[in-house]
Write an enzyme that holds these catalytic residues in place. Sequence first.
Site, PDB file in Angstrom:
ATOM      1  N   GLY B  15       0.808  -1.221   0.000  1.00 58.46           N
ATOM      2  CA  GLY B  15       0.000   0.000   0.000  1.00 58.46           C
ATOM      3  C   GLY B  15       0.837   1.264   0.000  1.00 58.46           C
ATOM      4  CE  LYS B  38      10.024 -10.230   1.505  1.00 58.37           C
ATOM      5  NZ  LYS B  38      10.760 -10.610   2.722  1.00 58.37           N
ATOM      6  CD  GLN B 231      -1.890  -2.858  17.605  1.00 56.18           C
ATOM      7  OE1 GLN B 231      -2.178  -3.038  16.446  1.00 56.18           O
ATOM      8  NE2 GLN B 231      -2.218  -1.766  18.256  1.00 56.18           N
ATOM      9  CG  LEU B 243      -6.751  -9.722  11.916  1.00 52.68           C
ATOM     10  CD1 LEU B 243      -6.227  -9.437  13.291  1.00 52.68           C
ATOM     11  CD2 LEU B 243      -6.372  -8.610  10.958  1.00 52.68           C
ATOM     12  CD  GLU B 246      -9.896  -2.764  16.941  1.00 52.91           C
ATOM     13  OE1 GLU B 246      -8.956  -3.340  17.483  1.00 52.91           O
ATOM     14  OE2 GLU B 246      -9.901  -1.557  16.645  1.00 52.91           O
ATOM     15  NE  ARG B 286      -6.311  -3.292  16.722  1.00 54.65           N
ATOM     16  CZ  ARG B 286      -6.010  -3.314  15.450  1.00 54.65           C
ATOM     17  NH1 ARG B 286      -4.751  -3.370  15.077  1.00 54.65           N
ATOM     18  NH2 ARG B 286      -6.950  -3.266  14.532  1.00 54.65           N
ATOM     19  CG  HIS B 354      -2.149  -7.093  13.869  1.00 54.94           C
ATOM     20  ND1 HIS B 354      -2.436  -7.835  12.755  1.00 54.94           N
ATOM     21  CD2 HIS B 354      -2.787  -5.914  13.692  1.00 54.94           C
ATOM     22  CE1 HIS B 354      -3.208  -7.126  11.946  1.00 54.94           C
ATOM     23  NE2 HIS B 354      -3.446  -5.960  12.487  1.00 54.94           N
ATOM     24  NE  ARG B 389      -1.579  -0.350  13.471  1.00 54.75           N
ATOM     25  CZ  ARG B 389      -2.698  -0.912  13.039  1.00 54.75           C
ATOM     26  NH1 ARG B 389      -3.735  -0.166  12.741  1.00 54.75           N
ATOM     27  NH2 ARG B 389      -2.769  -2.220  12.906  1.00 54.75           N
TER      28      ARG B 389
END
Lengths: 141, 580, 247
Positions: B15, B38, B231, B243, B246, B286, B354, B389
């Site tokens: 991103g 990569k 985190q 995952l 949330e 978190r 994470h 975060r």
Amino acid sequence: MESEVSETPIYTPYHPRWYRARVSTYWWSRRWAYLKFILRELSSIFVAYFVVLTLLQIRALTQGPDAYARFQERLKAPVLVALNALAFFFVLFHAVTWFNLAPKAMNLRMRGKRVPDLLIVLPNYVAWLAISTVVAWLLLR
Amino acid sequence: MDVSSHDVLLVGGGGAGLRAAIAVSEVNPKLSVAVVSKVYPMRSHTVSAEGGAAAVIKPGDSLDDHAYDTISGGDWLCDQDAVEAFVREAPEEMLRLEHWGCPWSRDPDGHIAVRAFGGMKKERTWFAADKTGFHMLHTLFQTSLKYNAINRYDEWFVTRLLVDDGQVRGVVAIQLASGKFQAILAKAVILCTGGCGKVFPFTTNANIKNGDGMALAYRAGVPLKDMEFVQYHPTGLPFTGILITEATRSEGGYLLNKDGYRYLQDYDLGTPEAKPVLRSMELGPRDRLSQAFVKEEEKGRTVEGPYGAVVHLDIRHLGEKLINAKLPFVRELCLKYQNIDPVVELIPVRPVVHYMMGGVSTDLHGATPLKGLFAAGEVACVSINGANRLGSNSLTELLVFGARAGRAAAAFASEQKDSWGHVLAQAMDETRRLEGDFLRKTTGRESIAGIREEMQRSIERGAGIYRTGASLIEAAVTLRKLQERFRNVALQDHSRTFNTELTAALELSFMLDVAEAIVQSALHRTESRGSHQRTDFPARDDEKFLSHSLVSRNEDGSFRVEYLPVTLTRWPPGERVYGR
Amino acid sequence: MAEMITLEVARYRPEREREPTFQTYEVPFRKDWVVLDALNYIKDRLDGSLSYRWSCRMGVCGSCGMMVDGEPKLTCATFLSDYMPGPVRVEPLSYFPVVRDLVIEMTDFMVKLKSVKPWIVREEEKPTSEGEYLQTPDQLDAYKQFSMCINCMLCYAACPVYALDPQFIGPAAIALAQRYNRDSRDQGSEERLDLLSQHEGIWACTFVGECTKVCPKNVDPAGAIQQYKLTSTKEWFKSFLMPWRAK
């Protein structure tokens, strides 16, 4: 990069170290799904055959009762009976697979939701049944 | 050896990397941009993000609210000038992505829909069902195809930065398909290689998250900031670590212990209500939720599963219709990997590594202290995430800081003349190192997997959710020994064609460096803040530690830890309050 | 004695051999393991020289597509328990050149993807200061399914047309073109149609339908192509029955 990247779709160029498996002439026999597909495509030949047969039948009809009787006699030959039975099976197969695939090509949306496949397939079968019933009634009365 | 040159070079095509590449092309279409990744860009780990990306667009919300939520969520370790810039630019960047085709979920009237997320007082998280990262990455990648100035080096593995005369000049990379080494020179280099979750044994992160960029920068003498802040996401599936977003909690899920009790109420996170309350209970930050899990486990109130302790995430009361509309991917993952239908069953979850709040130290524009080197995304630490975060800030961060770094790098590159200095000698050196230490070496008894697993075990033991001086020292000693043992690794694969054992060895060496940085930073911070919890120093110490830790490598290979005060503007440090 | 399962893995080392061979490995059987876990076990403990692609191991990055017992699958989403007692045959994706072991060459797809212009094409761009393009949930649903493609290329490995005619643009690329055609914000349908109505575009497809069967994300590329054929035909009739509509 080893290969030239171009704007248009191109056949991936030959590279001496990449291995390209040969596609066998009998690729269609490797998977049941491919075999069914080839049979589906071949069934169109039988559909064409039935069309020709129907045209011949109509011609015989227009030539008078004798010609038509001769036509019917010829149809009784065991080879032709077998061929017509096979062709009939393939025409059925053709119709069924065609109906089942029809909804995939259409994207009918009503009130925001996609119309379920069954709702497109079912009317086809119903129409088929209806028309067949009418034809049968006309022939058998 | 082969050499190519460009104006701006991106290491990493996720991103942040793609957004930065597009930004360079938009600022100056004449600049030649190289994206060296990569993996193919659409495989980058941005693709796994699920929940959403935050930006202020609804009436009743304000930039100051977003800033305060972020700053308090980060336990006041965020640089407030950076946060202010971040929240200000976020809405425009997100709208730009929408214009590029991102399929954001919508309200019935056609406007962008937002949902609640952990630690946020107002609803401001934009989402694309529960595959936000996937849609953002594919939109960015497909849009980047429009720009002919962007040259992609797909499946090229960067092994080192070329630095001459105090300035970055390019990289050395291996083309994986052929094994060829190449020096790719550039006037500016932007690191967008993501985080380093694979340093830990149990992580949501993909195989490719090995801290490549962090190690590359570290080895070039660039400081790594706030590395101790790791985190743990409170809800990951056991065994796989997949995952569970949330968003399950923001839509109203409950976290239950073995007695079916919403245990978060015992940890100063508020009182349980039927519907989710912002900044309270399951919508807390978190780090606090993961810490609550550890405490529950100590009390023996977690459920014993075949892969360790878990708690239960209950979304049954949300109903099948909502789950299929807003959380379809979650349902798919639970069915496939746990054989559980969350519509009627409880999901077993536990905290899982994470995200890395820390990373390569940059300023507001993504520039590192090394001239010509920039960084953006999870690999960088600006810092807007501070000590913890908030969910949905990181996807937005990719866009805002990817664009900023791209623009800054473009401006920098436009002023540079072509002068590569003596870097080709460095590049030849690197080739010799790769051949000698890895490809040609046949003696050696250590296995890559063996060292990797020991590293993961020791860092989880020593630098997990709760740490002590003793555990950290033990981890530091083990990591030192592993660095020594790594020199004794020999590859079984000596081929040049797509040698993934070589890349695994290189990734392991990156991870060992990053692991040491994490442990050393944690050892030197003798306080508890956000996601860095020391049982021997349980209080937050704003007098000594309202600063970022910077760990840098010295010329002789030793390291040093220094501190850089946090920039405060309008929010003096306060108490982090959730649920009241 | 722990339960084991045998994997027959295709190997190809271009520096040493001209053709792929098979190598057999014994791997412990765990009911939670997917084929990818078995491959990782082989690489970590038995044979470090095995090369394959993988990343997210949750079925969203699209890296780990391979042929498992002759079927194209994502190895991170294919459970070993479905293949007990084994042996399981693992090969690289069909109809692509093999670079090494289980790694295939996919530049062809990347070129084709770019050629269908998979981005929003508009005559005039709205400035971001004017906010978002409005798009109702129904309008989003019109293309959403096609936007789920993870570019794993299992569809190409199942398509006999692609096997026989590698210039065929292919299911995923056409589905992605449709994703943009149907997006209410896009105005590029005509441009894309120019390319896709050519010989190697949609008309090369004979609706075998295997692509949709193997797609792990229910994108239904076959449906996308057939719908595109309908649209293309309608446009063609419109263009000569009502030529005044042409710009």
